[in-house]
Design an enzyme around this catalytic site. Structure first.
Site, mmCIF file in Angstrom:
data_model
loop_
_atom_site.group_PDB
_atom_site.id
_atom_site.type_symbol
_atom_site.label_atom_id
_atom_site.label_comp_id
_atom_site.label_asym_id
_atom_site.label_seq_id
_atom_site.Cartn_x
_atom_site.Cartn_y
_atom_site.Cartn_z
ATOM 1 N N GLY A 11 0.826 -1.210 0.000
ATOM 2 C CA GLY A 11 0.000 0.000 0.000
ATOM 3 C C GLY A 11 0.855 1.253 0.000
ATOM 4 O O GLY A 11 1.921 1.295 0.614
ATOM 5 N N ARG A 72 0.248 -5.666 -6.655
ATOM 6 C CA ARG A 72 0.241 -6.984 -6.019
ATOM 7 C C ARG A 72 1.012 -7.952 -6.909
ATOM 8 O O ARG A 72 0.983 -7.845 -8.126
ATOM 9 C CB ARG A 72 -1.188 -7.475 -5.816
ATOM 10 C CG ARG A 72 -1.991 -6.639 -4.822
ATOM 11 C CD ARG A 72 -3.365 -7.240 -4.603
ATOM 12 N NE ARG A 72 -4.161 -6.461 -3.675
ATOM 13 C CZ ARG A 72 -4.083 -6.566 -2.356
ATOM 14 N NH1 ARG A 72 -3.256 -7.462 -1.821
ATOM 15 N NH2 ARG A 72 -4.840 -5.821 -1.575
ATOM 16 N N ASP A 103 4.935 -4.605 5.972
ATOM 17 C CA ASP A 103 5.300 -5.950 6.405
ATOM 18 C C ASP A 103 5.452 -6.920 5.237
ATOM 19 O O ASP A 103 6.431 -7.673 5.163
ATOM 20 C CB ASP A 103 4.238 -6.477 7.383
ATOM 21 C CG ASP A 103 4.579 -7.859 7.915
ATOM 22 O OD1 ASP A 103 5.425 -7.948 8.806
ATOM 23 O OD2 ASP A 103 3.990 -8.843 7.418
ATOM 24 N N THR A 125 4.342 2.685 5.890
ATOM 25 C CA THR A 125 2.965 2.241 6.021
ATOM 26 C C THR A 125 2.252 3.133 7.012
ATOM 27 O O THR A 125 2.808 3.449 8.072
ATOM 28 C CB THR A 125 2.875 0.777 6.490
ATOM 29 O OG1 THR A 125 1.531 0.492 6.921
ATOM 30 C CG2 THR A 125 3.812 0.485 7.645
ATOM 31 N N ASP A 127 -0.062 2.372 8.892
ATOM 32 C CA ASP A 127 -0.469 1.622 10.085
ATOM 33 C C ASP A 127 0.561 1.677 11.206
ATOM 34 O O ASP A 127 0.246 1.329 12.347
ATOM 35 C CB ASP A 127 -0.726 0.155 9.725
ATOM 36 C CG ASP A 127 -1.958 -0.029 8.868
ATOM 37 O OD1 ASP A 127 -2.817 0.873 8.847
ATOM 38 O OD2 ASP A 127 -2.076 -1.080 8.203
ATOM 39 N N ASP A 129 3.039 -0.285 11.843
ATOM 40 C CA ASP A 129 3.045 -1.613 12.458
ATOM 41 C C ASP A 129 4.267 -2.455 12.115
ATOM 42 O O ASP A 129 4.200 -3.687 12.130
ATOM 43 C CB ASP A 129 1.776 -2.376 12.055
ATOM 44 C CG ASP A 129 1.662 -2.597 10.555
ATOM 45 O OD1 ASP A 129 2.438 -1.984 9.795
ATOM 46 O OD2 ASP A 129 0.782 -3.372 10.141
ATOM 47 N N ARG A 171 -5.789 -2.701 10.245
ATOM 48 C CA ARG A 171 -6.370 -4.047 10.286
ATOM 49 C C ARG A 171 -5.875 -4.838 11.491
ATOM 50 O O ARG A 171 -6.647 -5.485 12.180
ATOM 51 C CB ARG A 171 -6.039 -4.796 8.995
ATOM 52 C CG ARG A 171 -6.690 -6.172 8.893
ATOM 53 C CD ARG A 171 -6.402 -6.838 7.553
ATOM 54 N NE ARG A 171 -4.978 -7.111 7.374
ATOM 55 C CZ ARG A 171 -4.198 -6.465 6.507
ATOM 56 N NH1 ARG A 171 -4.706 -5.518 5.729
ATOM 57 N NH2 ARG A 171 -2.918 -6.762 6.389
#
Length: 319
Positions: A11, A72, A103, A125, A127, A129, A171
């Site tokens: 992303g 992708r 990730d 990212t 996120d 994370d 998520r």
């Protein structure tokens, strides 16, 4: 080392372009050749690789998204696909790769390392994370986008005396929801890292109403549950009527903040240095406000815990 490449994967995140710019210009400054790989790992397999010059990354530091684009790539998940990528790497004389992403991108890099391709990974990212770093590229910009949305929704919530559920990305990680909820003054923040307690949410709404407050803001990380589902639970369990705003992909776009531009520049430059130092499996990050590099395996073996003291603080301040 004479030639490296840079690619973005997964992303998009605001600040990726600043990181690309940093990698390219730092490499050229150090006397290296540098190539850009378009469309992530798929582009690596397909040989979509171009030689970059200083001007190739001009006027991109302020742009969101990624000029190298992303895609992708199920093919890269196969041994045959990875071997194709390695052949292209060798064909273009590439001796190391800077991979910018989250990730999944880091896991792809780890597979290349196993095939003797040196990789330095830059965390990007919204996120936030990636294990081993306090901040990822894109998190700060996305956070400010969410805060701006909360401020605007609060105006409507106040005018119509309603409760709003604001669903944000995250998520598997609640960093964005936690920081946005605290910074936006939310009454309730729901995260994947903490068990959902509908009674607590309802009590907070009622407590606010008892002291004369006519609206309430609930910030929900998407990994917790869908916002519409939460609205139904609140209606059924406590007859609390809410409105839902799902911010979606608006959180990933936009011009990167000053902070994201700075750390992207730092991370990109450090990634080039790590490859030049002979490091074959490096992850770049920030610890105690200093840019560091560490072994890529740490990203997958070490699990960082969310600082839930910020959640306690948010609950204290929202009384």
């Amino acid at each position: 080392m004479r030639k490296i490449a840079v690619l973005t994967s997964g992303g998009d995140a605001p600040g990726m372009n600043a990181a690309i710019r940093s990698v390219v210009r730092k490499a050229i400054f150090e006397g290296l050749e540098v190539a850009g790989v378009f469309n992530g790992y798929q582009g690596l397999i397909d040989g979509k690789i171009e030689q970059f010059q200083l001007g190739s990354v001009g006027d991109i530091i302020q742009r969101g998204g990624t000029v190298l684009r992303s895609a992708r790539c199920p093919e890269f998940m196969t041994e045959e696909g990875r071997q194709k990528a390695v052949r292209q790497i060798k064909l273009h004389g590439i001796e190391g790769i800077v991979i910018i992403g989250g990730d999944g991108s880091f896991r792809g890099a780890n597979e290349l390392v196993k095939l003797n391709i040196p990789c330095a990974c830059v965390p990007a990212t919204i996120d936030n994370d990636i294990n081993g770093t306090e901040f990822t590229i894109g998190f700060d910009t996305a956070l400010n986008t969410v805060i701006e949305a909360i401020d605007k929704i609060r105006d409507t919530a106040t005018s119509h005396e309603r409760s709003f559920i604001i669903e944000v990305m995250g998520r598997d990680a609640g960093d964005l929801a936690l920081w946005a909820g605290l910074g936006g003054g939310a009454e309730s923040i729901l995260l994947p890292e903490k068990e959902f307690d509908v009674t607590s949410v309802v009590n907070r709404i009622k407590k606010s109403a008892d002291r004369g407050k006519k609206h309430s803001i609930i910030v929900l990380a998407e990994g917790m549950m869908p916002a519409n589902e939460l609205a139904e639970v609140l209606k059924k369990e406590a007859n609390v009527d809410t409105r839902v705003s799902v911010l979606g992909h608006i959180q990933r776009g936009g011009s990167p903040s000053a902070r994201d531009r700075v750390i992207a520049s730092q991370y990109g430059a450090r990634a080039v240095e790590a490859l030049m130092e002979g490091k074959r499996s490096a992850a770049i990050g920030m610890r105690n406000h200093k840019v560091v590099d560490y072994n890529l395996e740490e990203v997958f073996t070490k699990r960082e815990k969310l600082d839930l003291s910020l959640l306690d603080l948010a609950e204290t301040l929202s009384i």
